[in-house]
Design a protein around this motif. Sequence first.
Motif, PDB file in Angstrom:
ATOM      1  N   TYR A  71       0.837  -1.203   0.000  1.00 21.44           N
ATOM      2  CA  TYR A  71       0.000   0.000   0.000  1.00 21.44           C
ATOM      3  C   TYR A  71       0.868   1.248   0.000  1.00 21.44           C
ATOM      4  N   HIS A 115       0.841   4.146  -2.716  1.00 16.97           N
ATOM      5  CA  HIS A 115       0.550   5.501  -2.237  1.00 16.97           C
ATOM      6  C   HIS A 115       1.662   6.452  -2.672  1.00 16.97           C
ATOM      7  N   TRP A 156      -5.436   5.800  -1.214  1.00 15.88           N
ATOM      8  CA  TRP A 156      -4.477   4.991  -0.483  1.00 15.88           C
ATOM      9  C   TRP A 156      -4.432   5.381   0.987  1.00 15.88           C
ATOM     10  N   ARG A 214      -7.367   3.545   2.457  1.00 21.21           N
ATOM     11  CA  ARG A 214      -7.095   2.101   2.526  1.00 21.21           C
ATOM     12  C   ARG A 214      -6.104   1.779   3.646  1.00 21.21           C
ATOM     13  N   GLU A 215      -5.055   2.584   3.755  1.00 17.74           N
ATOM     14  CA  GLU A 215      -4.064   2.356   4.814  1.00 17.74           C
ATOM     15  C   GLU A 215      -4.700   2.497   6.189  1.00 17.74           C
ATOM     16  N   SER A 229       3.216   5.712   6.847  1.00 13.46           N
ATOM     17  CA  SER A 229       1.945   5.969   6.147  1.00 13.46           C
ATOM     18  C   SER A 229       1.399   7.352   6.513  1.00 13.46           C
TER      19      SER A 229
END
Length: 153
Positions: free
Chosen positions: A33, A37, A52, A55-56, A115
Amino acid sequence: MTGLLGAAYEWVKAAHIIFVIFWMAGLFMMPRYLVYHQEALVAGDATDAARWIEREGKLRSIILTPAMIAVWVLGLLLAASLGLFSGVPGLGWLHAKLFFVLLLSGYHGWMVGYSKKLARGVTKLSGKQLRMINEVPALAAALIVVLVVIKPF
């Protein structure tokens, strides 16, 4: 197995293994991911980058963090049942396993932090570096399985 957990020991061990599988799945997914991203950021695709981020966040909150917490709680119950905290000899393999699980937990934390940096638009690593980092959980899992099954010390 008796000890702290008594007859529940095998059930707790089964649950521990199940949550390890969930956690490892998340540890394998998150770096991918992050790669996607980061590629969206580099390409200037704000819409894809926003997807992304979402989603993360879901991966962290639904799979990664709950599974890691369950792994630690159940694992410490199992370790206590084996006598880790009461000085039972012959548990060197368990000390080593805990060391690698601690490293995996740090890896987990690093990924969460990275992230969040990506969500702010900060890229520190290349896609190749992120792909290489994706191998960390596989190496740790292999070492942990050998320690648990072989119990070399």
